[in-house]
Scaffold this motif. Sequence first.
Motif, PDB file in Angstrom:
ATOM      1  N   GLU A 132      -2.255  -1.013   8.894  1.00  0.00           N
ATOM      2  CA  GLU A 132      -3.249  -1.382   9.892  1.00  0.00           C
ATOM      3  C   GLU A 132      -2.622  -2.105  11.086  1.00  0.00           C
ATOM      4  O   GLU A 132      -3.237  -2.195  12.151  1.00  0.00           O
ATOM      5  N   MET A 139      -8.234  -1.618   5.145  1.00  0.00           N
ATOM      6  CA  MET A 139      -7.268  -0.796   4.430  1.00  0.00           C
ATOM      7  C   MET A 139      -7.684  -0.444   3.012  1.00  0.00           C
ATOM      8  O   MET A 139      -7.609   0.703   2.600  1.00  0.00           O
ATOM      9  N   ASN A 169     -10.720   1.966   2.797  1.00  0.00           N
ATOM     10  CA  ASN A 169     -10.672   3.223   3.530  1.00  0.00           C
ATOM     11  C   ASN A 169     -10.777   4.413   2.571  1.00  0.00           C
ATOM     12  O   ASN A 169     -10.086   4.466   1.550  1.00  0.00           O
ATOM     13  N   GLU A 172      -5.923   8.230  10.002  1.00  0.00           N
ATOM     14  CA  GLU A 172      -6.806   7.076   9.802  1.00  0.00           C
ATOM     15  C   GLU A 172      -6.284   5.845  10.551  1.00  0.00           C
ATOM     16  O   GLU A 172      -7.059   5.065  11.104  1.00  0.00           O
ATOM     17  N   TYR A 173      -4.972   5.689  10.544  1.00  0.00           N
ATOM     18  CA  TYR A 173      -4.327   4.530  11.175  1.00  0.00           C
ATOM     19  C   TYR A 173      -3.188   5.045  12.049  1.00  0.00           C
ATOM     20  O   TYR A 173      -2.045   5.130  11.608  1.00  0.00           O
TER      21      TYR A 173
END
Length: 283
Positions: free
Chosen positions: A169, A205, A208, A270-271
Amino acid sequence: MKTVTISGKNVPAIGIGTWHMGDDPAKETQEIEAIRAGIDAGAKVVDTAEMYGSGNSEILVGKALAPYERDDIFLISKVLPSNASKAKMEQHLDASLERLNTDYLDLYLYHWRGGTPLSETINELERLKQTGKIRAWGVSNFDVADLEELWDLPVGKNAAANEDLYNIETRGIEYDLTAWQAKHDLPLIAYSPVGGLHNELKTTMLENKVVQEIATAHGVSAHALLLAWVIRDGKTIAIPQSSKAQHVTNNVKAADIELSEDELRRLDKEYPQPDHKVPLAIN
Protein backbone atom coordinates in the motif's frame (compact mmCIF):
# COMPACT_ATOMS: atom_id res chain seq x y z
CA MET A 1 12.65 -20.55 1.91
CA LYS A 2 13.57 -17.24 0.26
CA THR A 3 16.84 -15.81 1.54
CA VAL A 4 18.81 -12.58 1.21
CA THR A 5 22.56 -12.01 1.48
CA ILE A 6 23.36 -9.19 3.88
CA SER A 7 26.86 -8.33 5.07
CA GLY A 8 28.11 -11.59 3.62
CA LYS A 9 25.56 -13.70 5.46
CA ASN A 10 22.68 -15.55 3.84
CA VAL A 11 19.57 -15.15 6.01
CA PRO A 12 15.85 -15.93 5.64
CA ALA A 13 13.98 -13.02 4.06
CA ILE A 14 11.47 -12.83 6.92
CA GLY A 15 12.90 -11.55 10.18
CA ILE A 16 11.44 -10.44 13.51
CA GLY A 17 10.63 -6.83 14.30
CA THR A 18 10.33 -5.67 17.92
CA TRP A 19 8.98 -2.13 17.78
CA HIS A 20 6.51 -1.54 20.67
CA MET A 21 7.65 -4.70 22.43
CA GLY A 22 9.08 -4.79 25.95
CA ASP A 23 7.07 -1.95 27.46
CA ASP A 24 4.46 -3.95 29.38
CA PRO A 25 5.85 -6.31 32.08
CA ALA A 26 2.60 -8.27 31.97
CA LYS A 27 3.31 -9.20 28.34
CA GLU A 28 6.99 -10.09 28.79
CA THR A 29 6.57 -13.87 28.84
CA GLN A 30 4.24 -13.81 25.83
CA GLU A 31 6.58 -11.53 23.85
CA ILE A 32 9.64 -13.64 24.64
CA GLU A 33 7.74 -16.75 23.52
CA ALA A 34 6.79 -14.96 20.28
CA ILE A 35 10.40 -14.08 19.44
CA ARG A 36 11.57 -17.61 20.24
CA ALA A 37 8.78 -19.10 18.14
CA GLY A 38 10.01 -17.12 15.17
CA ILE A 39 13.59 -18.28 15.65
CA ASP A 40 12.46 -21.88 16.14
CA ALA A 41 10.52 -21.57 12.85
CA GLY A 42 13.70 -20.56 11.04
CA ALA A 43 14.05 -16.77 11.41
CA LYS A 44 17.59 -15.44 11.90
CA VAL A 45 17.19 -11.65 11.72
CA VAL A 46 16.02 -9.87 14.87
CA ASP A 47 15.63 -6.09 14.61
CA THR A 48 15.48 -3.66 17.53
CA ALA A 49 16.68 -0.15 18.47
CA GLU A 50 17.70 1.92 21.46
CA MET A 51 14.67 4.12 20.73
CA TYR A 52 12.14 1.31 21.17
CA GLY A 53 10.77 1.77 24.65
CA SER A 54 13.93 3.70 25.58
CA GLY A 55 15.85 0.44 25.68
CA ASN A 56 13.05 -1.83 26.90
CA SER A 57 12.86 -3.65 23.58
CA GLU A 58 16.58 -4.40 23.65
CA ILE A 59 16.27 -5.81 27.18
CA LEU A 60 13.40 -8.05 26.03
CA VAL A 61 15.37 -9.22 23.00
CA GLY A 62 18.37 -9.99 25.20
CA LYS A 63 16.22 -12.22 27.39
CA ALA A 64 14.55 -13.90 24.40
CA LEU A 65 17.85 -14.73 22.70
CA ALA A 66 19.55 -16.12 25.82
CA PRO A 67 19.04 -19.84 25.00
CA TYR A 68 20.36 -19.56 21.43
CA GLU A 69 23.85 -19.70 19.97
CA ARG A 70 24.75 -16.07 19.33
CA ASP A 71 26.28 -16.78 15.93
CA ASP A 72 22.99 -18.31 14.76
CA ILE A 73 21.24 -14.94 15.07
CA PHE A 74 21.65 -11.85 12.87
CA LEU A 75 21.06 -9.10 15.43
CA ILE A 76 20.31 -5.52 14.40
CA SER A 77 19.98 -2.42 16.55
CA LYS A 78 19.94 1.30 15.80
CA VAL A 79 21.43 4.49 17.17
CA LEU A 80 19.30 7.62 17.57
CA PRO A 81 20.35 10.71 15.57
CA SER A 82 20.95 12.60 18.82
CA ASN A 83 23.52 9.96 19.79
CA ALA A 84 25.13 9.51 16.37
CA SER A 85 28.18 11.73 16.99
CA LYS A 86 31.81 10.80 17.55
CA ALA A 87 31.45 11.94 21.18
CA LYS A 88 28.36 9.85 22.00
CA MET A 89 27.95 6.86 19.71
CA GLU A 90 30.24 4.33 21.36
CA GLN A 91 28.76 4.79 24.83
CA HIS A 92 25.28 4.32 23.40
CA LEU A 93 26.39 1.26 21.48
CA ASP A 94 27.88 -0.15 24.69
CA ALA A 95 24.57 0.46 26.47
CA SER A 96 22.69 -1.36 23.71
CA LEU A 97 25.11 -4.28 23.89
CA GLU A 98 24.66 -4.51 27.65
CA ARG A 99 20.86 -4.50 27.37
CA LEU A 100 21.04 -7.13 24.63
CA ASN A 101 23.47 -9.22 26.67
CA THR A 102 25.89 -9.58 23.77
CA ASP A 103 29.35 -8.33 22.90
CA TYR A 104 28.61 -7.50 19.27
CA LEU A 105 25.91 -6.54 16.79
CA ASP A 106 25.72 -8.03 13.32
CA LEU A 107 24.38 -4.72 12.01
CA TYR A 108 24.18 -1.25 13.59
CA LEU A 109 21.93 1.24 11.80
CA TYR A 110 21.86 5.04 11.87
CA HIS A 111 18.13 5.30 12.66
CA TRP A 112 17.43 8.47 10.70
CA ARG A 113 19.30 11.60 9.75
CA GLY A 114 19.86 14.26 12.41
CA GLY A 115 22.05 17.27 13.02
CA THR A 116 25.42 15.53 13.12
CA PRO A 117 27.29 15.77 9.81
CA LEU A 118 26.80 12.55 7.87
CA SER A 119 30.54 12.13 7.42
CA GLU A 120 31.11 12.22 11.19
CA THR A 121 28.42 9.60 11.84
CA ILE A 122 29.65 7.29 9.10
CA ASN A 123 33.30 7.60 10.12
CA GLU A 124 32.36 6.67 13.68
CA LEU A 125 30.30 3.69 12.50
CA GLU A 126 33.27 2.54 10.45
CA ARG A 127 35.59 2.97 13.45
CA LEU A 128 33.26 0.93 15.65
CA LYS A 129 33.27 -1.82 13.03
CA GLN A 130 37.04 -1.98 13.36
CA THR A 131 36.67 -2.53 17.14
CA GLY A 132 34.59 -5.66 16.55
CA LYS A 133 31.62 -4.34 18.54
CA ILE A 134 29.66 -4.25 15.29
CA ARG A 135 30.19 -6.57 12.34
CA ALA A 136 28.61 -4.13 9.88
CA TRP A 137 26.76 -0.82 9.77
CA GLY A 138 23.96 0.64 7.70
CA VAL A 139 21.32 3.33 7.55
CA SER A 140 17.58 3.68 7.99
CA ASN A 141 14.96 6.05 6.58
CA PHE A 142 17.32 7.12 3.77
CA ASP A 143 16.01 8.14 0.35
CA VAL A 144 17.97 8.26 -2.92
CA ALA A 145 19.49 11.70 -2.29
CA ASP A 146 20.67 10.56 1.15
CA LEU A 147 22.20 7.39 -0.27
CA GLU A 148 23.95 9.29 -3.04
CA GLU A 149 25.46 11.59 -0.42
CA LEU A 150 26.46 8.53 1.59
CA TRP A 151 28.06 6.88 -1.45
CA ASP A 152 30.19 9.97 -2.05
CA LEU A 153 31.87 9.58 1.35
CA PRO A 154 35.21 7.74 1.46
CA VAL A 155 33.77 4.75 3.37
CA GLY A 156 30.10 5.27 2.46
CA LYS A 157 30.03 2.26 0.16
CA ASN A 158 30.66 0.02 3.19
CA ALA A 159 26.99 0.40 4.17
CA ALA A 160 25.41 -3.04 4.47
CA ALA A 161 21.69 -2.14 4.27
CA ASN A 162 19.04 0.57 4.24
CA GLU A 163 15.87 0.07 6.30
CA ASP A 164 12.74 1.87 5.08
CA LEU A 165 8.97 1.63 5.39
CA TYR A 166 7.63 -0.51 2.56
CA ASN A 167 4.47 -2.46 1.88
CA ILE A 168 2.05 -3.03 -0.99
CA GLU A 169 0.00 0.00 0.00
CA THR A 170 3.05 2.26 0.42
CA ARG A 171 5.13 1.65 -2.71
CA GLY A 172 6.70 5.09 -3.14
CA ILE A 173 10.25 3.80 -2.88
CA GLU A 174 9.70 1.75 -6.04
CA TYR A 175 9.82 4.94 -8.13
CA ASP A 176 13.60 5.18 -7.81
CA LEU A 177 14.96 3.90 -4.48
CA THR A 178 14.59 0.15 -4.94
CA ALA A 179 16.26 0.31 -8.35
CA TRP A 180 19.09 2.42 -6.91
CA GLN A 181 19.67 -0.07 -4.12
CA ALA A 182 19.58 -3.03 -6.52
CA LYS A 183 22.09 -1.31 -8.80
CA HIS A 184 24.42 -0.67 -5.86
CA ASP A 185 23.85 -4.10 -4.31
CA LEU A 186 22.43 -2.58 -1.11
CA PRO A 187 19.80 -4.81 0.54
CA LEU A 188 16.51 -3.29 1.68
CA ILE A 189 15.07 -4.03 5.12
CA ALA A 190 11.33 -3.34 5.01
CA TYR A 191 9.68 -2.21 8.22
CA SER A 192 5.89 -2.05 8.65
CA PRO A 193 5.58 -4.58 5.78
CA VAL A 194 1.88 -5.05 6.48
CA GLY A 195 1.28 -1.48 7.68
CA GLY A 196 2.20 0.34 10.85
CA LEU A 197 0.85 -0.35 14.30
CA HIS A 198 -0.40 3.18 14.72
CA ASN A 199 -1.41 4.27 11.23
CA GLU A 200 -3.86 7.18 11.30
CA LEU A 201 -5.37 5.92 8.05
CA LYS A 202 -6.92 2.48 8.14
CA THR A 203 -5.16 0.04 5.86
CA THR A 204 -7.15 -1.78 3.19
CA MET A 205 -4.51 -4.42 2.54
CA LEU A 206 -5.80 -7.23 4.73
CA GLU A 207 -9.41 -6.84 3.60
CA ASN A 208 -8.70 -6.42 -0.11
CA LYS A 209 -10.66 -9.00 -2.13
CA VAL A 210 -7.82 -9.86 -4.53
CA VAL A 211 -5.33 -10.19 -1.65
CA GLN A 212 -7.73 -12.54 0.10
CA GLU A 213 -8.39 -14.59 -3.05
CA ILE A 214 -4.68 -15.11 -3.74
CA ALA A 215 -4.00 -15.90 -0.09
CA THR A 216 -6.78 -18.50 -0.12
CA ALA A 217 -5.34 -20.04 -3.27
CA HIS A 218 -2.02 -20.50 -1.45
CA GLY A 219 -3.69 -21.72 1.74
CA VAL A 220 -2.24 -18.85 3.79
CA SER A 221 -3.47 -15.75 5.58
CA ALA A 222 -3.71 -12.37 3.87
CA HIS A 223 -0.99 -11.24 6.26
CA ALA A 224 1.42 -13.95 5.07
CA LEU A 225 0.57 -13.27 1.44
CA LEU A 226 1.45 -9.59 1.83
CA LEU A 227 4.77 -10.47 3.44
CA ALA A 228 5.55 -12.76 0.50
CA TRP A 229 4.85 -9.84 -1.82
CA VAL A 230 7.28 -7.55 0.03
CA ILE A 231 10.18 -10.03 -0.29
CA ARG A 232 9.39 -11.13 -3.85
CA ASP A 233 12.54 -9.63 -5.43
CA GLY A 234 15.06 -11.65 -3.40
CA LYS A 235 16.81 -8.47 -2.25
CA THR A 236 14.46 -7.47 0.58
CA ILE A 237 14.17 -8.58 4.21
CA ALA A 238 10.83 -7.93 5.91
CA ILE A 239 10.69 -7.50 9.68
CA PRO A 240 7.04 -7.84 10.76
CA GLN A 241 6.28 -7.46 14.46
CA SER A 242 3.87 -9.59 16.48
CA SER A 243 3.52 -10.53 20.12
CA LYS A 244 1.75 -13.82 19.32
CA ALA A 245 3.85 -16.95 18.85
CA GLN A 246 1.62 -18.54 16.19
CA HIS A 247 1.46 -15.29 14.25
CA VAL A 248 5.25 -14.97 14.24
CA THR A 249 5.59 -18.60 13.10
CA ASN A 250 3.18 -17.94 10.23
CA ASN A 251 5.14 -14.81 9.31
CA VAL A 252 8.36 -16.79 8.93
CA LYS A 253 6.64 -19.36 6.73
CA ALA A 254 5.73 -16.56 4.31
CA ALA A 255 9.27 -16.90 2.95
CA ASP A 256 8.15 -20.18 1.36
CA ILE A 257 5.38 -18.57 -0.74
CA GLU A 258 6.08 -18.05 -4.46
CA LEU A 259 3.80 -15.65 -6.29
CA SER A 260 3.12 -16.13 -10.01
CA GLU A 261 3.47 -13.37 -12.59
CA ASP A 262 -0.32 -13.35 -12.99
CA GLU A 263 -0.81 -12.97 -9.23
CA LEU A 264 1.69 -10.11 -9.14
CA ARG A 265 -0.14 -8.39 -12.02
CA ARG A 266 -3.45 -8.70 -10.20
CA LEU A 267 -1.93 -7.19 -7.07
CA ASP A 268 -0.35 -4.37 -9.10
CA LYS A 269 -3.78 -3.52 -10.45
CA GLU A 270 -5.14 -3.20 -6.90
CA TYR A 271 -2.10 -1.28 -5.63
CA PRO A 272 -0.37 0.36 -8.62
CA GLN A 273 3.32 1.12 -8.79
CA PRO A 274 4.15 4.83 -8.29
CA ASP A 275 4.40 6.97 -11.42
CA HIS A 276 6.01 9.97 -9.70
CA LYS A 277 8.39 10.77 -6.87
CA VAL A 278 6.76 10.92 -3.43
CA PRO A 279 8.27 11.82 -0.04
CA LEU A 280 9.79 8.91 1.84
CA ALA A 281 7.16 7.33 4.11
CA ILE A 282 8.14 7.19 7.76
CA ASN A 283 6.09 5.59 10.52
